[in-house]
Design an enzyme around this catalytic site. Structure first.
Site, PDB file in Angstrom:
ATOM      1  N   CYS A  61      -7.648  -3.075  -4.313  1.00 37.95           N
ATOM      2  CA  CYS A  61      -6.867  -3.801  -5.303  1.00 37.95           C
ATOM      3  C   CYS A  61      -7.352  -5.257  -5.353  1.00 37.95           C
ATOM      4  O   CYS A  61      -7.790  -5.811  -4.341  1.00 37.95           O
ATOM      5  CB  CYS A  61      -5.394  -3.774  -4.941  1.00 37.95           C
ATOM      6  SG  CYS A  61      -4.707  -2.113  -4.995  1.00 37.95           S
ATOM      7  N   CYS A  66       0.832  -1.204   0.000  1.00 35.14           N
ATOM      8  CA  CYS A  66       0.000   0.000   0.000  1.00 35.14           C
ATOM      9  C   CYS A  66       0.868   1.255   0.000  1.00 35.14           C
ATOM     10  O   CYS A  66       0.549   2.254  -0.639  1.00 35.14           O
ATOM     11  CB  CYS A  66      -0.907   0.037   1.231  1.00 35.14           C
ATOM     12  SG  CYS A  66      -2.361  -1.010   1.121  1.00 35.14           S
ATOM     13  N   CYS A  70      -6.176  -8.060  -2.734  1.00 34.62           N
ATOM     14  CA  CYS A  70      -6.466  -7.853  -1.312  1.00 34.62           C
ATOM     15  C   CYS A  70      -7.946  -7.627  -1.056  1.00 34.62           C
ATOM     16  O   CYS A  70      -8.336  -7.148   0.010  1.00 34.62           O
ATOM     17  CB  CYS A  70      -5.660  -6.686  -0.760  1.00 34.62           C
ATOM     18  SG  CYS A  70      -3.885  -7.032  -0.722  1.00 34.62           S
ATOM     19  N   CYS A  89      -5.620   1.520   4.494  1.00 37.80           N
ATOM     20  CA  CYS A  89      -4.537   1.328   3.544  1.00 37.80           C
ATOM     21  C   CYS A  89      -3.368   2.256   3.791  1.00 37.80           C
ATOM     22  O   CYS A  89      -2.294   2.066   3.250  1.00 37.80           O
ATOM     23  CB  CYS A  89      -5.039   1.531   2.121  1.00 37.80           C
ATOM     24  SG  CYS A  89      -5.672   3.181   1.832  1.00 37.80           S
TER      25      CYS A  89
END
Lengths: 552, 426
Positions: B214, B133, B217, B240
């Site tokens: 994303c 991240c 994840c 994040c």
């Protein structure tokens, strides 16, 4: 005696280090007195009228010579040369300086002693029969179980902030010398049908402003489940004991208000959950602790007898000592000796540094290195060979400790009272001293026989006045100290709370009032063998009330 | 990495006067649900030309983007092109741009040197999602953000535990302003808004993805589950990083100047709040509900899909909720006074008898001397306001005797053999 292993030593040292740091922070001003208060109370440090008071734990009243010498050393070096033995079998120092507390605690730790849980709303020092492990009438030596309870209750994370303080007493003999029915929990050794020894559990006894006789909650709890049973009681108390009123917070009030059956139901329910769990005491552990309390290496002296009647003629003082201050020992050829800390006109329970050292020397030489503190504020040499009696008596005499008044009218329990205590309403020690002088003559004391006077300087009843055959309670009324007199109390297995018969007396009148009670008893007793308390039970209030107040 | 220098060389704060005016006052100006007015205030009045937003173009991004389109179609909207997005997300960016007429959507890419160095084979998300991240989101944003006095976020109070106290306007520790127009929106409010304005749905939304980041994840969430439960599933990670301010701590309103919850060795943001008079059983979330209140409204609490906790006040019996313990994700034991020890028994019963495994926290009069006892009784989180206690926890210097005589349960204890009572022959 129990001997610290590495764990015990490390535990106490950690506690000393922790508290030393707290004292340092207090002195440095990092802690206010308000913040320091709960911390010092957990370590037995009170702020009294004039100074700090440090209360040192004597677990179940057992001391070695070395420990007693250290108590003497501390009295000399850090206090005013004396210490005060208490009804909780502990010792208090009335004049230590805050900056010296860490050093005192370190000295104590060096002889396996500490001040942990001698105050605060936690489980306090476990007390027991001063003749434990020696008495002829004993079913079992209660000290190993007392030691196990000490360990279980030391800094118990669940029970350190109870509604109020919590006191446990345990006796292994049917003749209760530990006042177990006047404790939050009292344990009495019991034999069941199968011949096994276990514990009858009494709950909700206590003195203070609401005296209560403990009630039998379970007639027989085996050793292995005792801790689980105690934890069950403590949990019920911790959860449901009253916290809204300090004076109604002891478990005696919970038991009284909810009823024994109700509390018993809750305790048994809790017990049903934890019984057999992690608190189950294995035989091996009990054996391990038992081994610390093995009988001393008694010597077979053959048949040794002392002719008390003869000694009374030859040396009346020694004769009285033999009559009053010895107690039957389980082992033939031995006896237990009560060392009276009640000299005529003295402060009950006080001992000087020199006396502590002297009694330590005597214990080392004549009592297998062992000493006891009694809840009646005396000391005991538990295992003295009858053959050594005279030598012990002479040695005690040299130290000014041969007063032969154990169990007599001048062997009074007395709280520190207004001379020291911040809670007191009235003086106690001067009253005891006046009474002591009034009945100083040995013949007079002998004529009266066994009579327990107990004096408290306030309603908190540290002097156990409720269970005195004659109890004296100091109160303050309109700026004057007044003393209420109760009659008929009894702290033994025949537990009873004394009764107030009328209005109080001013200090000067107290010795006279006691004398009138005593005279009324002597005039009415059936024989010389009928004790004051027995006569009171037979006669009732009337003659005693008349003695105190006339029959107007 | 470029980001470090941007922190060190950050220009002098431009908004001291706003700080002086008081963000708190600003937060009182708008109706909780009036998102458009909040956004308009920020874009037109507070920071004209000096504010931007970041959008994930995720499951509920459409609402905020729609609001932006009403206020200023040319507002810079940054999109973090992490290289790990679902194809559906990239499609959705285009769909929304067209539909809403947004004219200033800017894609931000990770630094290729960072990627080569730290994530050469593209699997960093698996081994170290925080760093992933950081490279893909935090760093690319930092350079851009330092050019603005404030930014708009789509964060909502209900989304994660850590966001429970989110206001409309926040001042970050470097004097920037974060604007959260949707702070008070619930899941239902978002749905209603989307329906009212007929906004296109993220293509994956219908497949159970309620919060979309994303691809590697993100997973779908079950009916009734916390919408963000699918993010970093199975990992102890909730945010994040881009909502953390430049000093690394969570940006928070000035009124909440310190963190009081001590857990897992550190003070952290506390998503939970206490039940208050007037709270509705069906609506509350991240709220510690007293035993008595729970018992009274049990059906409503059990029917609610929101995370709730339990507060055990002195005198309340944990036995009363024994069968419903699984409903609570946190239990707070209230130590109303230092000297009131009832909570220790409650804690032991919860842990030892009823097998409660979730967060067990102490609230109320919590001081350094109690914490070791509390820990032994199974309490694992502490809400601390006392200064000395706070310092003791931070320095790991509690007043403690670390040797135990008596056995207490089975949790958090030293090995049995070190205690005399349990020193049994092998």
């Amino acid at each position: 005696m129990y001997r610290y292993d590495e764990f015990d030593a490390a535990f106490v040292n950690e506690r000393v280090a922790q508290f030393s740091d707290q004292v340092r922070r207090r002195i440095a001003g990092e802690l206010t007195e308000d913040q320091f208060r709960p911390l010092r109370l957990m370590n037995g440090l009170y702020l009294q009228l004039h100074a700090y008071m440090l209360r040192v734990a004597v677990p179940y009243g057992t001391l070695s010579s070395k420990q007693m010498r250290m108590l003497g050393h501390i009295a000399r070096k850090y206090d005013r040369g004396y210490g005060h033995f208490t009804t909780r079998q502990n010792i208090q120092y009335n004049w230590p300086k805050l900056r010296d507390i860490p050093a005192i605690l370190a000295h104590l730790a060096s002889v396996e002693m500490h001040a942990i849980q001698t105050s605060g709303n936690c489980i306090r020092n476990v007390t027991t029969d001063q003749f434990a492990g020696a008495a002829a009438d004993e079913i079992i030596d209660p000290r190993p179980v007392a030691e196990i309870i000490r360990q279980w209750s030391s800094i118990h994370p669940e029970f350190t902030f109870l509604p109020r303080k919590f006191k446990i007493a345990i006796t292994g003999a049917p003749n209760d010398r530990a006042a177990v029915k006047f404790h939050d929990i009292g344990l009495m050794a019991q034999t069941n049908g199968a011949g096994d020894v276990g514990w009858a559990v009494y709950v909700g006894g206590g003195l203070g402003r609401t005296p209560m006789v403990g009630k039998l909650i379970n007639g027989f709890v085996p050793h292995e489940h005792l801790l689980a049973y105690l934890e069950s009681i403590l949990r019920v108390y911790n959860r449901y004991g009253r916290r809204d009123n300090k004076y109604k917070a002891r478990i005696k009030i919970l038991v009284h208000e909810e009823g024994l059956e109700n509390i018993k139901g809750q305790v048994e329910d809790e017990f049903s959950h934890i019984r057999g769990g992690v608190l189950t005491l294995p035989d091996a552990e009990l054996d391990r602790i038992n081994s610390y309390f093995a009988q001393p290496a008694y010597v077979d002296h053959g048949v040794v007898s002392v002719d008390v009647e003869r000694e009374k003629i030859l040396d009346p003082a020694y004769g009285r000592f033999l009559e009053n201050n010895t107690f039957p020992h389980a082992r033939s050829g031995y006896t237990s000796i009560t060392v009276s800390l009640k000299p005529i006109g003295g402060a009950p329970g006080d001992a000087t540094a020199e006396q502590m050292e002297a009694v330590a020397d005597i214990a080392e030489k004549y009592s297998f290195d062992e000493l006891r503190v009694t809840h009646e504020q005396n000391l005991v040499l538990p295992h003295v060979a009858i053959a050594d009696l005279r030598a012990v008596y002479d040695a005690l005499g040299e130290a000014g400790l041969a007063d032969a008044n154990a169990g007599e009218i001048t062997d009074m329990i007395t709280c520190p009272g207004l001379d020291f205590c911040a809670l007191a309403n009235a003086r106690s020690i001067p009253i005891a001293q006046d009474i002591s002088r009034r009945f100083a003559a040995p013949e007079r004391a002998k004529e009266i026989g066994k009579l327990k006077i107990k004096i408290s300087g306030c309603i908190n009843a540290c002097g156990h006045h409720h269970v005195g055959h004659i109890g004296i309670l100091g109160v303050e009324k309109k700026g004057t100290e007044l003393y209420q007199i109760t009659v008929g109390g009894d702290g033994t297995e025949d537990a009873a709370v004394g009764k107030i018969l009328g209005p109080g007396f001013v200090a000067d009148e107290v010795p006279g009032a006691i004398e009138r009670l005593v005279d009324a008893y002597i005039a009415r007793r059936t024989t010389e063998d009928e004790t004051f308390i027995a006569a009171y039970r037979r006669l009732g209030d009337a003659p005693f009330k008349e003695a105190l107040y006339g029959n107007g | 990495m470029a980001a470090i220098s941007s922190v060190l060389s950050a220009p002098a704060p431009k908004h001291d006067k706003l700080k002086a005016l008081g963000i708190l006052a600003l937060n009182g100006m708008f109706d909780e649900m009036d998102a458009e007015a909040v956004l308009r205030q920020a874009v037109d009045e507070l920071l004209p030309g000096d504010i931007a937003m970041v959008s994930s173009f995720g499951a509920d991004s459409a609402v905020l983007l729609h609001l932006v389109s009403l206020v200023d179609k040319n507002l810079p909207v940054y999109f973090l092109e992490t290289g790990k997005h679902f194809v559906e997300t990239l499609d959705y960016v285009e769909t929304l741009k067209q539909r809403l007429g947004l004219t200033n959507v800017i894609a931000l890419y990770p630094d290729s040197a960072d990627l080569a160095r730290f994530d050469p084979d593209g699997t960093l998300w698996e081994t170290d999602p925080d760093s992933c991240c950081h490279i893909r989101k935090t760093e690319p944003l930092e350079d851009v953000l330092s050019g603005y006095g404030g930014w708009v976020t789509g964060r909502k109070r209900f989304q994660t535990a850590e966001r429970g106290v989110l206001p409309h306007f926040e001042l970050t520790s470097d004097d920037r302003i974060k604007v959260n127009p949707l702070a008070y929106f619930t899941n239902e409010d978002v749905e209603a808004y989307k329906a009212r304005h007929d906004l296109p749905e993220h293509p994956l939304y219908g497949e159970g993805y309620k919060s979309i980041g994303c691809a590697p994840c993100t997973s779908a969430v079950a009916e009734g589950e916390d919408p963000r439960a699918g993010r970093w599933r199975g990992r102890d990670k909730r945010e994040c990083g881009i909502h953390f301010d430049f000093n690394g701590s969570i940006a928070k309103p000035v009124s909440q100047s310190s963190l009081h919850l001590f857990k897992d060795g550190a003070f952290k943001a506390d998503p939970w709040k206490a039940w208050a008079e007037g709270d509705e059983p069906a609506d509350v979330r991240y709220t510690h509900v007293p035993v008595s209140v729970f018992v009274e409204h049990r059906a409503a609490f059990l029917a609610s899909p929101h995370p709730i906790g339990l507060q055990v006040n002195p005198g309340e019996k944990v036995e009363d909720i024994e069968g419903d313990l699984a409903r609570f994700s946190s239990v707070a034991i209230n130590f109303r006074a230092f000297t009131d020890g009832r909570g220790y028994s409650s804690a032991r019963l919860l842990r030892e008898r009823f097998g409660y495994e979730g967060e067990l926290r102490a609230v109320g009069d919590v001081l350094t001397d109690q914490i070791p006892f509390m820990r032994r009784c199974g309490i694992d989180a502490f809400v601390v306001t006392n200064k000395a206690t706070r310092e003791a926890l931070e320095k790991d210097a509690l007043a403690e005797v670390p040797l135990y005589y008596q056995p207490i349960g089975e949790r958090h204890e030293v090995p049995a053999g070190t205690r005399p009572f349990l020193r049994r022959p092998e």
